[in-house]
Design a protein around this motif. Structure first.
Motif, PDB file in Angstrom:
ATOM      1  N   UNK A   1       5.860   2.391  -0.736  1.00  0.00           N
ATOM      2  CA  UNK A   1       5.508   1.911   0.604  1.00  0.00           C
ATOM      3  C   UNK A   1       3.989   1.965   0.776  1.00  0.00           C
ATOM      4  N   UNK A   2       3.441   1.160   1.694  1.00  0.00           N
ATOM      5  CA  UNK A   2       2.007   1.271   1.977  1.00  0.00           C
ATOM      6  C   UNK A   2       1.718   2.493   2.847  1.00  0.00           C
ATOM      7  N   UNK A   3       0.694   3.254   2.468  1.00  0.00           N
ATOM      8  CA  UNK A   3       0.318   4.468   3.195  1.00  0.00           C
ATOM      9  C   UNK A   3      -1.192   4.469   3.412  1.00  0.00           C
ATOM     10  N   UNK A   4      -1.612   4.736   4.632  1.00  0.00           N
ATOM     11  CA  UNK A   4      -3.015   5.059   4.897  1.00  0.00           C
ATOM     12  C   UNK A   4      -3.092   6.571   5.058  1.00  0.00           C
TER      13      UNK A   4
ATOM     14  N   UNK B   1      -3.619  -2.220  11.003  1.00  0.00           N
ATOM     15  CA  UNK B   1      -4.117  -2.794   9.745  1.00  0.00           C
ATOM     16  C   UNK B   1      -3.071  -2.713   8.643  1.00  0.00           C
ATOM     17  N   UNK B   2      -2.265  -1.643   8.648  1.00  0.00           N
ATOM     18  CA  UNK B   2      -1.326  -1.370   7.564  1.00  0.00           C
ATOM     19  C   UNK B   2      -0.101  -2.277   7.579  1.00  0.00           C
ATOM     20  N   UNK B   3       0.257  -2.736   8.754  1.00  0.00           N
ATOM     21  CA  UNK B   3       1.480  -3.539   8.868  1.00  0.00           C
ATOM     22  C   UNK B   3       1.418  -4.750   7.929  1.00  0.00           C
ATOM     23  N   UNK B   4       2.485  -4.913   7.139  1.00  0.00           N
ATOM     24  CA  UNK B   4       2.633  -6.030   6.190  1.00  0.00           C
ATOM     25  C   UNK B   4       1.739  -5.922   4.952  1.00  0.00           C
ATOM     26  N   UNK B   5       1.078  -4.769   4.761  1.00  0.00           N
ATOM     27  CA  UNK B   5       0.312  -4.566   3.533  1.00  0.00           C
ATOM     28  C   UNK B   5       1.265  -4.232   2.376  1.00  0.00           C
ATOM     29  N   UNK B   6       0.881  -4.546   1.139  1.00  0.00           N
ATOM     30  CA  UNK B   6       1.711  -4.170  -0.006  1.00  0.00           C
ATOM     31  C   UNK B   6       1.678  -2.659  -0.229  1.00  0.00           C
TER      32      UNK B   6
END
Length: 267
Positions: A117-120, A249-254
């Protein structure tokens, strides 16, 4: 609209995250997670954060339909964060993580999750602090090798990890700019030292008192002059607003492990 779920929603930072989500024009509170044993469980979120037009109640993780959440935000303690991280992976939900004090093993689990999953992940979501990280690297590269480098940080009495994650991030940024291994040059105590300090080290000093939100100063001192780069936070909303910005910003990122430098376009 970005539907955000906040873990540890009954805490001071959790409530700030709820307020920041509510105030953001592109976000909405989808879930405010607490333990079933919490005094907040089942009560309306609105009065707690000072607004009247929120229908959500504080809920336990297992009660909420995960499809109602686009991004999860977690500033809880490491043990709880890992439970939430497993939930995010199982349900393929992006995650913003501000938990500090992670061990190497705990951070390795976070890195493994980021393959799915994408994580910041950031030790500090303040825009000012992330600008400071760039400034200290410029100073470290520009100033002579004879410079003394020290980092001071201050937080409220309830802050557990010391030095703070932000102080360590500052030291790591300086070490990277100098070409040093941070683990080799970091000095956390000197009370039994009987030799002069080396210029090939980064010293840390810590203060815990009262309700200090967060102060960080990087010192670059030579004979005859001293450069101090300081950031002072007066409200947790600074960090909460940055986290909500990161969630948008994270939404829909790989899938991948990102940080606030990515969010702000500093990389």
């Amino acid at each position: 609209m970005n539907r955000i779920g906040v873990f540890g929603a009954n805490g001071r930072m959790g409530q700030a995250l709820l307020q920041a989500t509510y105030q953001d024009n592109n976000s909405e509170i989808a879930a405010a997670y607490v333990r079933k044993t919490s005094d907040f469980f089942g009560i309306n979120v609105g009065p707690i954060i000072g607004v009247n037009d929120i229908e959500q109640t504080f809920c336990a993780l297992e009660q909420t339909n995960c499809t109602n959440v686009d991004v999860l935000i977690d500033f809880t303690l490491p043990q709880g964060m890992l439970v939430h991280l497993a939930y995010a992976v199982a349900n393929q939900i992006p995650m913003v993580i501000g938990t500090t004090g992670l061990t190497a093993e705990e951070f390795a689990k976070l890195q493994q999750a980021a393959k799915t999953i994408p994580i910041v992940f950031s030790r500090n979501f303040s825009v000012g602090i992330n600008l400071l990280l760039n400034l200290v690297q410029t100073a470290a590269k520009t100033l002579s090798d004879e410079i003394d480098i020290e980092i001071f940080e201050a937080h409220h009495r309830h802050k557990i990890d010391a030095p703070s994650g932000t102080a360590l991030a500052i030291g790591e940024a300086i070490a990277e700019a100098k070409g040093w291994d941070h683990n080799e040059v970091a000095r956390y105590e000197r009370h039994q030292d009987h030799v002069a300090k080396s210029q090939n080290e980064i010293g840390y000093s810590v203060l815990r008192a009262g309700d200090i939100v967060g102060e960080h100063t990087a010192y670059f001192a030579s004979i005859g002059e001293r450069l101090e780069i300081t950031h002072k936070a007066s409200s947790r909303m600074t960090f909460a607003q940055g986290a909500v910005r990161a969630a948008g910003w994270l939404k829909n990122k790989p899938a991948g492990l990102y940080d606030m430098q990515d969010v702000l376009g500093f990389k």
